[in-house]
Design an enzyme around this catalytic site. Structure first.
Site, PDB file in Angstrom:
ATOM      1  CE  LYS A   1       0.816   1.209   4.557  1.00  0.00           C
ATOM      2  NZ  LYS A   1       1.640   2.371   4.942  1.00  0.00           N
TER       3      LYS A   1
ATOM      4  CG  ASP B   1      -1.134   0.428   8.318  1.00  0.00           C
ATOM      5  OD1 ASP B   1      -1.874   1.277   8.842  1.00  0.00           O
ATOM      6  OD2 ASP B   1       0.029   0.664   7.956  1.00  0.00           O
TER       7      ASP B   1
END
Ligand SMILES: C[C@@](CO)(OP(=O)(O)O)[C@H](O)COP(=O)(O)OP(=O)(O)OC[C@H]1O[C@@H](n2ccc(N)nc2=O)[C@H](O)[C@@H]1O
Ligand SMILES: Nc1ncnc2c1ncn2[C@@H]1O[C@H](COP(=O)(O)OP(=O)(O)O)[C@@H](O)[C@H]1O
Length: 283
Positions: A13, A138
């Site tokens: 990401k 996350d």
């Protein structure tokens, strides 16, 4: 039809922006950040075992077997679901560790989704994301698999649809400690919250950047070099630095100039994680 073996992607990401709004009583920081995935990542293979053991066969430098987020995710899911099956796991690891591109969190999410499928648990995404949050801030966004605006410590997610450019990601050969950056007295901790969606253009700042750039000359160097060609940004608390380009050819051209001295890669930004695209194909 039941499946015995499964290979799934575990994408990276980027944090397209990251604002720090304040510090909570428990010391954690309230954030607003925009997550987008890359079509680039690790690949994890899972194979059912006859017994209940959880075994990761790939060794990691500096990460003992039981501390690996893949193993932690598998064990938690096994415990909480009461599943009696075990699993053999192998990973083709290409994502740099501690680079702010979320490899460990992504590996944990791929493990949760892969085992939910192989063990036929039937857990929904909400339950998997809640378990994921106990492994790292996350993890939920990787479980959900959609680009998102995140608030709180990253757990309150609203889907977003940012542009999907090609990115050149530079990987300075230094690992940045997230805890060290969040404890720096010079860190900006009072950015006013963004109250409108989608995130208005121009909000691309990462509040961690000045502190990381001051502490790590390697990151400063990467920002300066990439900044000659495009807006150079920091993902998470670093160390990786990235810039967007309208085409692969343009990203490749700059990559050819910079990767003589720095490690890096070119990858497409994606609002739907390649893990979810693969899982949809299996259903
Ligand atoms: C800030 C982000 C943005 O993506 O950075 P990256 O890890 O991706 O670089 C993440 O949310 C990071 O989440 P995660 O990687 O789970 O953080 P942890 O390892 O739990 O955090 C290590 C330490 O950093 C501090 N910390 C972390 C997150 C947060 N919102 N506030 C904090 O103050 C805490 O001191 C914590 O003990
Ligand atoms: N499967 C895993 N992949 C990567 N790192 C892991 C894993 N399991 C545990 N870790 C630990 O988590 C730390 C953070 O990893 P990672 O998620 O790759 O970085 P970041 O949070 O900076 O994006 C690593 O330095 C490593 O010690």
């Amino acid at each position: 039809m039941s499946v015995e073996k499964l290979t799934l992607p575990s994408p990276a990401k980027l944090n397209l922006m990251l604002h720090i709004l304040g510090r909570r009583e428990d010391g954690y920081h309230e954030l607003q950040t925009l997550f987008q995935f890359l079509d680039y990542g690790d690949e994890i293979t899972f194979a059912l075992r006859d017994d209940a053991e959880i075994r990761l066969h790939t060794e990691f430098d500096g990460v003992p077997h039981d501390s690996n987020l893949i193993v932690k995710a598998a064990k938690k899911l096994q415990e909480q679901s009461g599943c009696t099956q075990g699993i053999d796991i192998w990973i083709d690891k290409i994502l740099p560790m501690g680079g702010g591109i979320g490899g460990g969190s992504s590996n944990a999410a791929t493990t949760l989704l892969g085992l939910n499928h192989l063990w036929q648990l039937g857990w929904d995404e909400d339950r998997l994301a809640a378990l994921g949050l106990t492994l790292g801030a996350d993890v939920p966004v990787f479980v959900r698999g959609h680009a998102a605006f995140a608030e709180g410590v990253g757990e309150k997610l609203t889907p977003e649809y940012p542009e999907e450019p090609w990115y050149l990601v530079l990987v300075p050969q230094v690992s940045v400690s997230t805890a060290e950056i969040f404890s720096d007295p010079l860190l900006t901790r009072d950015t006013p919250p963004i109250k409108v969606r989608p995130v208005p253009k121009g909000n691309s700042r990462n509040d961690c950047l000045p502190v990381v750039a001051r502490r790590y000359p390697e990151v400063r160097n990467a920002l300066n070099l990439l900044g000659k060609f495009t807006e150079a940004k920091l993902t998470g608390t670093g160390s990786c630095v990235f810039g967007g380009f309208p085409s692969k050819a343009e990203a490749d051209k700059v990559s050819a100039l910079l990767t003589e001295t720095l490690t890096g890669f070119v990858a497409k930004g994606s609002n739907v994680s390649m893990l979810h695209r693969k899982l949809q194909g299996l259903l």
